[in-house]
Design an enzyme around this catalytic site. Structure first.
Site, PDB file in Angstrom:
ATOM      1  N   MET A  30       0.850  -1.190   0.000  1.00  0.00           N
ATOM      2  CA  MET A  30       0.000   0.000   0.000  1.00  0.00           C
ATOM      3  C   MET A  30       0.892   1.248   0.000  1.00  0.00           C
ATOM      4  SD  MET A  30      -3.420  -0.928   2.093  1.00  0.00           S
ATOM      5  CE  MET A  30      -2.812  -0.696   3.749  1.00  0.00           C
ATOM      6  N   GLU A  35      12.111  -0.529   4.763  1.00  0.00           N
ATOM      7  CA  GLU A  35      13.058  -1.614   4.533  1.00  0.00           C
ATOM      8  C   GLU A  35      12.353  -2.987   4.492  1.00  0.00           C
ATOM      9  OE1 GLU A  35      16.102  -1.569   3.450  1.00  0.00           O
ATOM     10  OE2 GLU A  35      16.201  -3.753   3.638  1.00  0.00           O
ATOM     11  N   HIS A  37       9.430  -3.697   3.199  1.00  0.00           N
ATOM     12  CA  HIS A  37       8.932  -3.901   1.829  1.00  0.00           C
ATOM     13  C   HIS A  37      10.090  -4.207   0.874  1.00  0.00           C
ATOM     14  CE1 HIS A  37       5.681  -1.019   3.299  1.00  0.00           C
ATOM     15  NE2 HIS A  37       4.976  -2.051   2.894  1.00  0.00           N
ATOM     16  N   ASP A 150       2.440  -9.467   9.068  1.00  0.00           N
ATOM     17  CA  ASP A 150       0.990  -9.640   8.960  1.00  0.00           C
ATOM     18  C   ASP A 150       0.724 -11.142   8.862  1.00  0.00           C
ATOM     19  OD1 ASP A 150       0.051  -6.741   8.617  1.00  0.00           O
ATOM     20  OD2 ASP A 150       1.626  -6.903   7.136  1.00  0.00           O
ATOM     21  N   SER A 185       6.750  -0.877  10.057  1.00  0.00           N
ATOM     22  CA  SER A 185       5.381  -0.706   9.581  1.00  0.00           C
ATOM     23  C   SER A 185       5.220   0.727   9.107  1.00  0.00           C
ATOM     24  CB  SER A 185       4.399  -0.972  10.735  1.00  0.00           C
ATOM     25  OG  SER A 185       3.127  -0.429  10.432  1.00  0.00           O
TER      26      SER A 185
HETATM   27  O1  PAF Z   1      -0.130  -5.813   3.565  1.00  0.00           O
HETATM   28  C1  PAF Z   1      -0.572  -4.886   2.853  1.00  0.00           C
HETATM   29  O2  PAF Z   1       0.096  -3.876   2.618  1.00  0.00           O
HETATM   30  C2  PAF Z   1      -1.953  -5.002   2.259  1.00  0.00           C
HETATM   31  O3  PAF Z   1      -2.833  -5.604   3.140  1.00  0.00           O
HETATM   32  C3  PAF Z   1      -1.972  -5.677   0.883  1.00  0.00           C
HETATM   33  C4  PAF Z   1      -1.515  -7.125   0.956  1.00  0.00           C
HETATM   34  C5  PAF Z   1      -1.081  -4.919  -0.082  1.00  0.00           C
HETATM   35  C6  PAF Z   1      -3.395  -5.677   0.313  1.00  0.00           C
HETATM   36  O4  PAF Z   1      -3.885  -4.389   0.186  1.00  0.00           O
END
Ligand code: PAF
Length: 282
Positions: A30, A35, A37, A150, A185
């Site tokens: 999103m 880091e 990601h 998550d 996060s």
């Molecule tokens: O983890 C996230 O950033 C979101 O829940 C995702 C998997 C991109 C779905 O919108």
């Protein structure tokens, strides 16, 4: 780096990659990247020839009164970061492209969406599974990478992929932590300096739980009480849940017999932080 805004252009690009025999990894995000990601993108590049990163703040996974409008966004910085790890393409559709007028289909995973975050965010996982199914259909990846921070999301997506016979390998990426132990996060940006200090109690209580299990503790209630005391001692956090669950079903367990996950969600002001640790009694 290629930036794609429409599903039809995304289809053409993926079809051309597939026709050329290229393996595609999708990293759904999103935006407001960190880091954590980037580590998922690097992991994707080890499993595929082409890495496609999606940036889409998905309105339907936010409940009423949640932070959809305020969710942090920084397009230029995100693009720079994605380029820095050598990803090949960004898929960044507008909301109207993903949910055009008349849109009315939801993908829902029945049971494992209900516990943990599903308790206080009852529509959240339907929003996640719906958008991830659409991203899979739009990007046509061979594999997709999701972070273990998550944990429930990862398990719900694995379940959906299996149940729907989707031909996408789900690759889990380990949690990336800040130096002080806080799981990375995008929402950490909401924390005041005092909340940030108090939030260290989340990972600390999880690490302590792991040590307790290593030392022979098997009573989930004892671990939960210890973490509750640790976090409430900081005064600033409001606990949503602290639970120990079976990793397979995500149902609560009272005794740690097999591989289990200790997961928690705590609110600090506007920031709702989640974290978890896998506990292995053997
Ligand atoms: O983890 C996230 O950033 C979101 O829940 C995702 C998997 C991109 C779905 O919108």
């Amino acid at each position: 780096m290629k930036v794609i805004r429409t599903v039809s252009e995304m289809h053409s690009y993926s079809d051309s990659l597939r026709a050329a025999g290229k393996r595609i990894a999708l990293v759904p995000t999103m935006g407001f990247l960190h880091e954590g990601h980037l580590s998922l993108m690097r992991l994707g590049s080890r499993h595929a020839d082409t890495v496609i990163v999606s940036i889409f703040v998905n309105p339907i996974q936010f409940g009423p009164g949640e932070d959809f409008e305020d969710y942090p966004r920084d397009w230029d910085r995100d693009i720079e970061l994605i380029e820095s790890v050598g990803a090949d393409c960004v898929f960044a559709p507008e909301v109207e492209e993903m949910y055009p007028e008349g849109y009315q289909t939801t993908v829902s995973v029945a049971r494992i969406s209900k516990n943990l975050c599903g308790m206080s965010r009852p529509t959240h996982f339907d929003g996640v599974t719906t958008v991830v199914a659409k991203l899979f259909a739009g990007v046509k990846p061979h594999c997709a990478v999701f972070g273990e921070k998550d944990f429930q999301q990862l398990m719900v997506i694995k379940r959906m992929t299996k149940d729907m016979n989707l031909d996408v390998d789900i690759i889990p990426g380990p949690i990336v932590r800040e130096e002080d132990g806080i799981a990375m996060s995008s929402r950490n940006t909401y924390l005041t300096p005092e909340e940030r200090t108090a939030a260290r109690s989340l990972s600390q209580s999880l690490f302590e739980a792991r040590k307790m299990v290593e030392d022979g503790e098997r009573d989930a209630g004892v671990l939960i009480q210890h973490a509750t005391d640790r976090i409430t001692a900081e005064d600033l956090g409001q606990i949503d849940y602290i639970k120990v669950c079976s990793v397979d079903t995500l149902e609560d367990c009272t005794v740690i017999e097999g591989e289990s996950v200790m997961a928690l969600a705590v609110k600090f002001g506007k920031a709702r932080l989640i974290d978890n640790i896998v506990l292995n009694p053997h």
